[in-house]
Design an enzyme around this catalytic site. Sequence first.
Site, PDB file in Angstrom:
ATOM      1  N   ASP A 121       0.823  -1.205   0.000  1.00 52.79           N
ATOM      2  CA  ASP A 121       0.000   0.000   0.000  1.00 52.79           C
ATOM      3  C   ASP A 121       0.859   1.258   0.000  1.00 52.79           C
ATOM      4  O   ASP A 121       1.856   1.344   0.727  1.00 52.79           O
ATOM      5  CB  ASP A 121      -0.892  -0.023   1.254  1.00 52.79           C
ATOM      6  CG  ASP A 121      -2.054   0.936   1.176  1.00 52.79           C
ATOM      7  OD1 ASP A 121      -2.638   1.073   0.083  1.00 52.79           O
ATOM      8  OD2 ASP A 121      -2.405   1.524   2.212  1.00 52.79           O
ATOM      9  N   ASP A 131       1.836   4.868  -5.381  1.00 49.68           N
ATOM     10  CA  ASP A 131       1.108   6.100  -5.083  1.00 49.68           C
ATOM     11  C   ASP A 131       1.862   7.295  -5.636  1.00 49.68           C
ATOM     12  O   ASP A 131       2.770   7.827  -5.018  1.00 49.68           O
ATOM     13  CB  ASP A 131       0.920   6.230  -3.570  1.00 49.68           C
ATOM     14  CG  ASP A 131       0.125   7.479  -3.198  1.00 49.68           C
ATOM     15  OD1 ASP A 131      -0.251   8.238  -4.117  1.00 49.68           O
ATOM     16  OD2 ASP A 131      -0.110   7.688  -2.000  1.00 49.68           O
ATOM     17  N   GLU A 154      -3.497   5.704  -7.984  1.00 49.81           N
ATOM     18  CA  GLU A 154      -4.276   6.677  -7.195  1.00 49.81           C
ATOM     19  C   GLU A 154      -4.242   8.041  -7.854  1.00 49.81           C
ATOM     20  O   GLU A 154      -3.205   8.497  -8.331  1.00 49.81           O
ATOM     21  CB  GLU A 154      -3.745   6.783  -5.764  1.00 49.81           C
ATOM     22  CG  GLU A 154      -4.563   7.752  -4.912  1.00 49.81           C
ATOM     23  CD  GLU A 154      -4.215   7.722  -3.432  1.00 49.81           C
ATOM     24  OE1 GLU A 154      -5.035   8.213  -2.639  1.00 49.81           O
ATOM     25  OE2 GLU A 154      -3.134   7.234  -3.078  1.00 49.81           O
ATOM     26  N   GLY A 163      -6.572   8.156   9.005  1.00 50.21           N
ATOM     27  CA  GLY A 163      -6.559   8.375  10.445  1.00 50.21           C
ATOM     28  C   GLY A 163      -7.938   8.681  10.992  1.00 50.21           C
ATOM     29  O   GLY A 163      -8.966   8.437  10.360  1.00 50.21           O
ATOM     30  N   GLY A 223     -11.163   4.126   5.101  1.00 53.09           N
ATOM     31  CA  GLY A 223     -12.455   3.528   5.441  1.00 53.09           C
ATOM     32  C   GLY A 223     -12.761   3.489   6.923  1.00 53.09           C
ATOM     33  O   GLY A 223     -13.872   3.122   7.307  1.00 53.09           O
ATOM     34  N   ASN A 278     -10.186   0.326   2.144  1.00 54.20           N
ATOM     35  CA  ASN A 278      -9.037   0.143   3.028  1.00 54.20           C
ATOM     36  C   ASN A 278      -9.406   0.491   4.471  1.00 54.20           C
ATOM     37  O   ASN A 278      -9.988   1.550   4.727  1.00 54.20           O
ATOM     38  CB  ASN A 278      -7.874   1.020   2.589  1.00 54.20           C
ATOM     39  CG  ASN A 278      -7.193   0.510   1.339  1.00 54.20           C
ATOM     40  OD1 ASN A 278      -7.727  -0.321   0.616  1.00 54.20           O
ATOM     41  ND2 ASN A 278      -5.998   1.001   1.084  1.00 54.20           N
ATOM     42  N   VAL A 279      -9.033  -0.393   5.386  1.00 54.90           N
ATOM     43  CA  VAL A 279      -9.318  -0.187   6.812  1.00 54.90           C
ATOM     44  C   VAL A 279      -8.027  -0.435   7.597  1.00 54.90           C
ATOM     45  O   VAL A 279      -7.554  -1.571   7.656  1.00 54.90           O
ATOM     46  CB  VAL A 279     -10.426  -1.132   7.315  1.00 54.90           C
ATOM     47  CG1 VAL A 279     -10.720  -0.862   8.792  1.00 54.90           C
ATOM     48  CG2 VAL A 279     -11.700  -0.984   6.474  1.00 54.90           C
TER      49      VAL A 279
END
Length: 282
Positions: free
Chosen positions: A83, A105, A135, A182, A211, A231-232
């Site tokens: 990620d 990214d 992204e 966050g 998320g 995404n969590v």
Amino acid sequence: MKFAPMKEILELAEERQVAYGAFVTVSFDSALAAIEAGSELNVPVIFITGNDCVALMGGFEGTVETVKRAAANATVPIALHLDHSKSFEECAQAINAGYSSVMLDGSSLPFEENIAFTKKVVDLAHPLGITVEGELGKLVGEEGDLVVKGPEAAQTDPAEAKEFVERTGVDCLAVSIGTQHGHYIAAPKLNIERLKAIHAVVDVPLVLHGGSGTPAEQVQESIRNGIRKINVATDVLTAMIDEYVAQAGAPGFKYNTAIYPKVKDAMKELIKGKMNQFRFES
């Protein structure tokens, strides 16, 4: 075992018109929590690991081995995803170690540089069957060294999203529509109209970062309009730490290994709740 290509999991999400959670992992027990949750609910599991997570598990090879050990008895597909990588070299290292998906990214770069940067990773990954996430747009909040302030000006432009996907060949696209990394300071309001405009012109699954803490009804509305991966991270880590604190403050607490299964179960219940939220009946 070999990790499943994330692209296949997201294609299944598209077929079912649901989203699948991508959960942070920093250890064997956090990986096991998600795998047990997914196996019990028959939901595929996607793991997200940033550089900080990778470092905690001994590098890319250590991360792969940690997750593989946790997945020994898994009954659902498991994808391992890098990620928010900022370099081609990191993506290559993750692929060589056994990751099934990477995210380059380049969202902080100028548009043309982001395209060139992402296309370079796609050209490396696709011949090997590795999924690539790109992204566009910037999430408010902090992600590593990047700090983004301000609301809609940073959100994804639909016309740019269409061009970006066509020119890079990415398998999925992370979009900025009002979430943040966050904890939220104020209640979020997702820009569903912007998401609809992106979904209308982009033909790959869309990804929602940030998320954690987003109200369920807004999450589910985003799923109705093309979000297929969510995404969590913060919520998982919060469940972990809150349970440590709760156990340490309980009467008669003793410092021994009995705390760890309880912490793992707290993460598991949080993840099961998210999985059920993301696969709701519309």
